[in-house]
Scaffold this motif. Structure first.
Motif, PDB file in Angstrom:
ATOM      1  N   TYR A   9     -80.920 -11.461  38.969  1.00 37.60           N
ATOM      2  CA  TYR A   9     -82.023 -10.633  38.466  1.00 37.60           C
ATOM      3  C   TYR A   9     -81.898  -9.172  38.904  1.00 37.60           C
ATOM      4  O   TYR A   9     -82.276  -8.260  38.152  1.00 37.60           O
ATOM      5  N   TYR A  10     -81.357  -8.956  40.114  1.00 34.37           N
ATOM      6  CA  TYR A  10     -81.343  -7.599  40.684  1.00 34.37           C
ATOM      7  C   TYR A  10     -79.916  -7.211  41.039  1.00 34.37           C
ATOM      8  O   TYR A  10     -79.183  -8.004  41.614  1.00 34.37           O
ATOM      9  N   GLN A  15     -77.843  -7.611  35.049  1.00 37.34           N
ATOM     10  CA  GLN A  15     -78.138  -8.823  34.276  1.00 37.34           C
ATOM     11  C   GLN A  15     -77.186  -8.969  33.098  1.00 37.34           C
ATOM     12  O   GLN A  15     -76.972 -10.076  32.590  1.00 37.34           O
ATOM     13  N   ASN A  16     -76.594  -7.847  32.677  1.00 34.38           N
ATOM     14  CA  ASN A  16     -75.641  -7.901  31.566  1.00 34.38           C
ATOM     15  C   ASN A  16     -74.416  -8.755  31.880  1.00 34.38           C
ATOM     16  O   ASN A  16     -73.751  -9.247  30.961  1.00 34.38           O
ATOM     17  N   GLU A  33     -83.812 -15.226  44.674  1.00 35.83           N
ATOM     18  CA  GLU A  33     -85.094 -15.382  45.356  1.00 35.83           C
ATOM     19  C   GLU A  33     -86.291 -15.291  44.418  1.00 35.83           C
ATOM     20  O   GLU A  33     -87.386 -15.722  44.769  1.00 35.83           O
ATOM     21  N   GLU A  34     -86.120 -14.697  43.240  1.00 38.31           N
ATOM     22  CA  GLU A  34     -87.247 -14.465  42.338  1.00 38.31           C
ATOM     23  C   GLU A  34     -87.702 -15.766  41.677  1.00 38.31           C
ATOM     24  O   GLU A  34     -86.887 -16.644  41.369  1.00 38.31           O
ATOM     25  N   THR A  42     -84.856 -13.293  28.237  1.00 32.40           N
ATOM     26  CA  THR A  42     -83.463 -12.981  27.908  1.00 32.40           C
ATOM     27  C   THR A  42     -82.513 -13.496  28.983  1.00 32.40           C
ATOM     28  O   THR A  42     -81.502 -14.151  28.679  1.00 32.40           O
ATOM     29  N   LEU A  43     -82.825 -13.229  30.248  1.00 30.98           N
ATOM     30  CA  LEU A  43     -81.978 -13.721  31.332  1.00 30.98           C
ATOM     31  C   LEU A  43     -82.070 -15.239  31.439  1.00 30.98           C
ATOM     32  O   LEU A  43     -81.047 -15.912  31.680  1.00 30.98           O
ATOM     33  N   GLN A  44     -83.250 -15.781  31.260  1.00 27.26           N
ATOM     34  CA  GLN A  44     -83.394 -17.237  31.289  1.00 27.26           C
ATOM     35  C   GLN A  44     -82.464 -17.899  30.276  1.00 27.26           C
ATOM     36  O   GLN A  44     -81.810 -18.915  30.567  1.00 27.26           O
ATOM     37  N   THR A  45     -82.375 -17.313  29.095  1.00 25.62           N
ATOM     38  CA  THR A  45     -81.534 -17.879  28.033  1.00 25.62           C
ATOM     39  C   THR A  45     -80.055 -17.817  28.403  1.00 25.62           C
ATOM     40  O   THR A  45     -79.273 -18.700  28.024  1.00 25.62           O
ATOM     41  N   SER A  46     -79.654 -16.793  29.129  1.00 27.22           N
ATOM     42  CA  SER A  46     -78.244 -16.632  29.485  1.00 27.22           C
ATOM     43  C   SER A  46     -77.813 -17.526  30.645  1.00 27.22           C
ATOM     44  O   SER A  46     -76.615 -17.739  30.844  1.00 27.22           O
TER      45      SER A  46
END
Length: 389
Positions: A9-10, A15-16, A33-34, A42-46
């Motif tokens: 996430y960070y 995230q790309n 940790e998030e 978008t990140l969840q899907t990846s």
């Protein structure tokens, strides 16, 4: 291929890596940790799966996360964060689970400044001589040998964190009190009038450089932080030949494979260079995005291609200058984001707030702006940095 991203996430622009790896057919698993809902759709899907830990600082907890993903999904092919802060964690996990890439024993040469110097010399690249000090007596001897002013920085440290310029005996005494012999420091003479520049890039699985670039700072980072000065740095259209030769020699000597690298130099008033630091990762902040805008490429995708055994694709258009230029909240500027966009149009590639972790160093509001000529670079930086009377 199974790939674990540590802290997916960070920072946000990293995230790309998850997105492009997924596009390349890789199963991407995140450990961070998030809360899962904070990641965004978008990140969840990846991510094929996300394992939340209470703290990435807790090695045993992170090992359990990797073990769970290994048990559930099969052998892990890569573990990576692309983040300086987690380099040692990445290496420990790779060693524990027999994963390709740097192990803890490989990090000594890229974490300890004293060890870097040895390899710079082996590569035939000039360095500034220095000394490791672990106690007050060694500090006194090093200052007497090197003379003031000197730069004192942790032998094992990140960037300009906990770095001091010692110009007087009073500075030495203040440093001594703050240091309290808690960690080994590396002392080297302060270089007057040097220009901070870099040789950056990416190596393939054989250690060959497939992408290379360079950028220059308007002011050294230590002076930038201490004076809270206005920053700009510029991705260059061409790499000066001597800098390129030195950079290539260093990359070959360090022998890192399938890695981004970020090597810092001072260009002296004589025109020669001295090597300062080898960083076994990307330059921080939005620099990778600036590379992409300067070279009309997508290094996140290029990296994913290399990881999966493909070839780096050379950009098909000429590169441009790309300027990273910031404004600090502490000052009032003549031109805001709207005025900057109105003035430079689509040359302004993005305007973003800096993450708090980088703001003290670089500034609070960041602009990435392309330019064709050095004259245009100067016009842009003057316009962005012009303060209200």
């Amino acid at each position: 291929m199974n790939y674990i991203l540590i802290s997916p996430y960070y920072p946000k622009n990293f995230q790309n890596f998850a997105h492009r790896l997924k596009d390349a057919g890789v199963y991407v698993f995140g450990i961070g940790e998030e809360p899962y809902e904070q990641l965004g759709s978008t990140l969840q899907t990846s991510l094929s799966e996300y394992y939340r830990v209470k703290s990435l600082e807790n090695l045993d907890e992170v090992k359990r996360a990797v073990a769970f993903l290994f048990y559930k999904h099969g052998p892990i092919d890569r573990i990576e964060s692309h983040n300086e802060y987690w380099l040692e964690l990445d290496a420990q996990l790779r060693e524990q689970f027999h994963v390709y890439g740097n192990k803890p024993a490989d990090l000594k040469k890229v974490k300890l400044k004293s060890e870097m110097k040895k390899l710079f010399r082996k590569a035939g690249v000039p360095v500034v001589e220095g000394s490791v000090v672990e106690n007050e007596q060694e500090l006194t001897e090093a200052v007497a040998q090197l003379g003031l002013p000197v730069i004192a920085k942790p032998d094992n440290g990140v960037g300009s964190a906990a770095t001091f310029k010692l110009s007087s005996e009073e500075d030495v005494r203040q440093f001594e009190a703050e240091w309290a012999e808690k960690t080994a420091y590396f002392l080297e003479p302060y270089i007057e009038g040097g220009k901070l520049c870099t040789f950056d890039g990416l190596t393939d699985q054989e250690g060959n450089i497939v992408f290379q670039t360079s950028f220059t700072y308007n002011v050294p980072t230590l002076e930038l932080v201490q004076g809270q000065l206005d920053l700009f740095y510029v991705i260059q259209k061409e790499i000066e030949p001597k800098l390129e030769a030195y950079g290539k020699a260093i990359v070959k000597t360090f022998g890192m494979k399938e890695r981004f690298f970020h090597i810092e130099f001072f260009q002296l008033e004589t025109g020669d260079y001295v090597a300062l630091e080898y960083n076994n990762r990307l330059a921080g902040g939005y620099t990778i995005d600036m590379y992409n805008y300067a070279y009309s490429t997508d290094l996140f995708a290029q990296y994913a291609t290399l990881v999966t055994g493909g070839k780096f694709q050379e950009p098909k258009v000429p590169n441009q200058f790309c300027i990273g230029v910031t404004q600090r909240d502490a000052y009032q500027y003549q031109n805001d984001t709207k005025a900057i966009r109105d003035r430079f149009g689509d040359k302004v590639k993005f305007a973003e707030r800096m993450p708090e972790a980088f703001a003290h160093l670089q500034g609070n509001q960041f602009y990435a702006i392309n330019a064709e000529t050095e004259e245009e670079v100067n016009q842009i930086t003057r316009f962005v940095h012009e303060r209200k009377k």
